[in-house]
Design a protein around this motif. Structure first.
Motif, PDB file in Angstrom:
ATOM      1  N   ILE A 191       0.874  -1.168   0.000  1.00  0.00           N
ATOM      2  CA  ILE A 191       0.000   0.000   0.000  1.00  0.00           C
ATOM      3  C   ILE A 191       0.910   1.216   0.000  1.00  0.00           C
ATOM      4  CG2 ILE A 191      -0.234   0.076   2.521  1.00  0.00           C
ATOM      5  CD1 ILE A 191      -3.196   1.011   1.992  1.00  0.00           C
ATOM      6  N   GLN A 192       0.513   2.241  -0.738  1.00  0.00           N
ATOM      7  CA  GLN A 192       1.283   3.484  -0.761  1.00  0.00           C
ATOM      8  C   GLN A 192       0.322   4.659  -0.785  1.00  0.00           C
ATOM      9  OE1 GLN A 192       3.647   3.401  -4.344  1.00  0.00           O
ATOM     10  NE2 GLN A 192       1.927   3.920  -5.653  1.00  0.00           N
ATOM     11  N   TYR A 193       0.821   5.817  -0.366  1.00  0.00           N
ATOM     12  CA  TYR A 193       0.015   7.034  -0.403  1.00  0.00           C
ATOM     13  C   TYR A 193       0.841   8.143  -1.026  1.00  0.00           C
ATOM     14  CZ  TYR A 193       2.619   9.061   3.502  1.00  0.00           C
ATOM     15  OH  TYR A 193       3.607   9.586   4.286  1.00  0.00           O
ATOM     16  N   TYR A 194       0.149   9.166  -1.491  1.00  0.00           N
ATOM     17  CA  TYR A 194       0.808  10.326  -2.087  1.00  0.00           C
ATOM     18  C   TYR A 194      -0.169  11.490  -2.036  1.00  0.00           C
ATOM     19  CZ  TYR A 194      -1.820   8.052  -5.781  1.00  0.00           C
ATOM     20  OH  TYR A 194      -2.809   7.415  -6.482  1.00  0.00           O
ATOM     21  N   GLU A 195       0.370  12.687  -1.849  1.00  0.00           N
ATOM     22  CA  GLU A 195      -0.468  13.875  -1.871  1.00  0.00           C
ATOM     23  C   GLU A 195      -0.755  14.231  -3.324  1.00  0.00           C
ATOM     24  OE1 GLU A 195      -0.882  18.242   0.253  1.00  0.00           O
ATOM     25  OE2 GLU A 195       0.940  17.074   0.549  1.00  0.00           O
ATOM     26  N   LEU A 196      -2.022  14.440  -3.641  1.00  0.00           N
ATOM     27  CA  LEU A 196      -2.401  14.758  -5.015  1.00  0.00           C
ATOM     28  C   LEU A 196      -2.032  16.202  -5.333  1.00  0.00           C
ATOM     29  CD1 LEU A 196      -5.851  12.959  -5.187  1.00  0.00           C
ATOM     30  CD2 LEU A 196      -3.741  12.307  -6.336  1.00  0.00           C
ATOM     31  N   GLN A 197      -1.411  16.395  -6.466  1.00  0.00           N
ATOM     32  CA  GLN A 197      -1.012  17.719  -6.923  1.00  0.00           C
ATOM     33  C   GLN A 197      -2.183  18.389  -7.648  1.00  0.00           C
ATOM     34  OE1 GLN A 197       2.091  18.815  -5.940  1.00  0.00           O
ATOM     35  NE2 GLN A 197       1.988  16.863  -4.862  1.00  0.00           N
ATOM     36  N   GLY A 227      -3.994  10.347  -2.459  1.00  0.00           N
ATOM     37  CA  GLY A 227      -4.371   9.176  -3.225  1.00  0.00           C
ATOM     38  C   GLY A 227      -3.699   7.965  -2.606  1.00  0.00           C
ATOM     39  N   ILE A 228      -4.320   6.803  -2.756  1.00  0.00           N
ATOM     40  CA  ILE A 228      -3.698   5.565  -2.288  1.00  0.00           C
ATOM     41  C   ILE A 228      -3.773   4.519  -3.395  1.00  0.00           C
ATOM     42  CG2 ILE A 228      -4.109   5.976   0.173  1.00  0.00           C
ATOM     43  CD1 ILE A 228      -6.443   3.973   0.025  1.00  0.00           C
ATOM     44  N   THR A 288      -8.969  -4.863   3.660  1.00  0.00           N
ATOM     45  CA  THR A 288      -9.793  -3.914   4.401  1.00  0.00           C
ATOM     46  C   THR A 288      -9.030  -3.360   5.602  1.00  0.00           C
ATOM     47  OG1 THR A 288     -11.813  -5.029   3.689  1.00  0.00           O
ATOM     48  CG2 THR A 288     -11.978  -3.638   5.652  1.00  0.00           C
ATOM     49  N   LYS A 289      -8.377  -4.228   6.344  1.00  0.00           N
ATOM     50  CA  LYS A 289      -7.609  -3.796   7.519  1.00  0.00           C
ATOM     51  C   LYS A 289      -6.450  -2.889   7.107  1.00  0.00           C
ATOM     52  CE  LYS A 289      -6.579  -3.858  11.884  1.00  0.00           C
ATOM     53  NZ  LYS A 289      -7.370  -3.058  12.803  1.00  0.00           N
ATOM     54  N   MET A 290      -5.763  -3.250   6.030  1.00  0.00           N
ATOM     55  CA  MET A 290      -4.638  -2.462   5.543  1.00  0.00           C
ATOM     56  C   MET A 290      -5.106  -1.049   5.173  1.00  0.00           C
ATOM     57  SD  MET A 290      -2.178  -3.485   2.304  1.00  0.00           S
ATOM     58  CE  MET A 290      -3.502  -3.559   1.099  1.00  0.00           C
ATOM     59  N   ILE A 291      -6.238  -0.954   4.490  1.00  0.00           N
ATOM     60  CA  ILE A 291      -6.772   0.343   4.075  1.00  0.00           C
ATOM     61  C   ILE A 291      -7.213   1.146   5.292  1.00  0.00           C
ATOM     62  CG2 ILE A 291      -8.632   1.489   2.806  1.00  0.00           C
ATOM     63  CD1 ILE A 291      -8.421  -1.000   0.864  1.00  0.00           C
ATOM     64  N   GLN A 292      -7.872   0.511   6.257  1.00  0.00           N
ATOM     65  CA  GLN A 292      -8.305   1.217   7.471  1.00  0.00           C
ATOM     66  C   GLN A 292      -7.107   1.792   8.219  1.00  0.00           C
ATOM     67  OE1 GLN A 292     -10.504  -2.045   9.205  1.00  0.00           O
ATOM     68  NE2 GLN A 292     -12.471  -1.212   8.506  1.00  0.00           N
ATOM     69  N   MET A 293      -6.024   1.035   8.282  1.00  0.00           N
ATOM     70  CA  MET A 293      -4.818   1.533   8.948  1.00  0.00           C
ATOM     71  C   MET A 293      -4.236   2.734   8.203  1.00  0.00           C
ATOM     72  SD  MET A 293      -3.107  -2.103  10.036  1.00  0.00           S
ATOM     73  CE  MET A 293      -1.671  -1.411  10.816  1.00  0.00           C
ATOM     74  N   MET A 294      -4.233   2.676   6.875  1.00  0.00           N
ATOM     75  CA  MET A 294      -3.714   3.791   6.080  1.00  0.00           C
ATOM     76  C   MET A 294      -4.599   5.020   6.247  1.00  0.00           C
ATOM     77  SD  MET A 294      -1.483   5.199   4.114  1.00  0.00           S
ATOM     78  CE  MET A 294      -0.462   3.924   3.397  1.00  0.00           C
ATOM     79  N   LEU A 295      -5.917   4.844   6.263  1.00  0.00           N
ATOM     80  CA  LEU A 295      -6.823   5.980   6.444  1.00  0.00           C
ATOM     81  C   LEU A 295      -6.607   6.638   7.805  1.00  0.00           C
ATOM     82  CD1 LEU A 295     -10.085   4.538   4.851  1.00  0.00           C
ATOM     83  CD2 LEU A 295      -8.495   6.208   3.846  1.00  0.00           C
ATOM     84  N   ASN A 296      -6.393   5.848   8.828  1.00  0.00           N
ATOM     85  CA  ASN A 296      -6.100   6.391  10.158  1.00  0.00           C
ATOM     86  C   ASN A 296      -4.806   7.203  10.126  1.00  0.00           C
ATOM     87  OD1 ASN A 296      -6.610   6.622  13.036  1.00  0.00           O
ATOM     88  ND2 ASN A 296      -4.849   5.268  13.277  1.00  0.00           N
TER      89      ASN A 296
END
Length: 99
Positions: free
Chosen positions: A4-10, A27-28, A44-52
């Protein structure tokens, strides 16, 4: 295996999706590659952790793109609170999660 990765949208990406610039929107991308790991709630758990994590970074929204026929992924995203926003090109769907 998965990631899983995240980035700030430009601003250019935000405009592409129809959002005004200067927002704290992330964005993820995520992937669980081994079918034997599907259906166990790991995504689902991975995404919930990233959202937190992104909430703690001050995100106002989180966006993701998903193939419109990926029923399993869309179901997981909905469990996490994502809403379908609009259809994109190439059979992709834009989904949004609001803090």
């Amino acid at each position: 295996m998965g990631y899983i990765q995240y980035y700030e949208l430009q601003d250019t990406e935000l405009k592409k999706y129809g959002y005004p610039g200067n927002q704290n929107i992330y964005g993820i991308d995520q992937f669980i590659g081994e079918p034997k790991l599907w259906g166990q709630g790991i995504g689902t758990k991975m995404i919930q952790m990233m959202l937190n994590f992104l909430c703690n970074k001050g995100a106002s929204k989180v966006l993701l793109e998903v193939k419109s026929n990926n029923v399993r992924a869309i179901s997981s995203y909905k469990k996490c609170g994502f809403k379908r926003i609009k259809d994109l090109n190439n059979d992709l769907v834009l989904m949004e999660w609001i803090v």
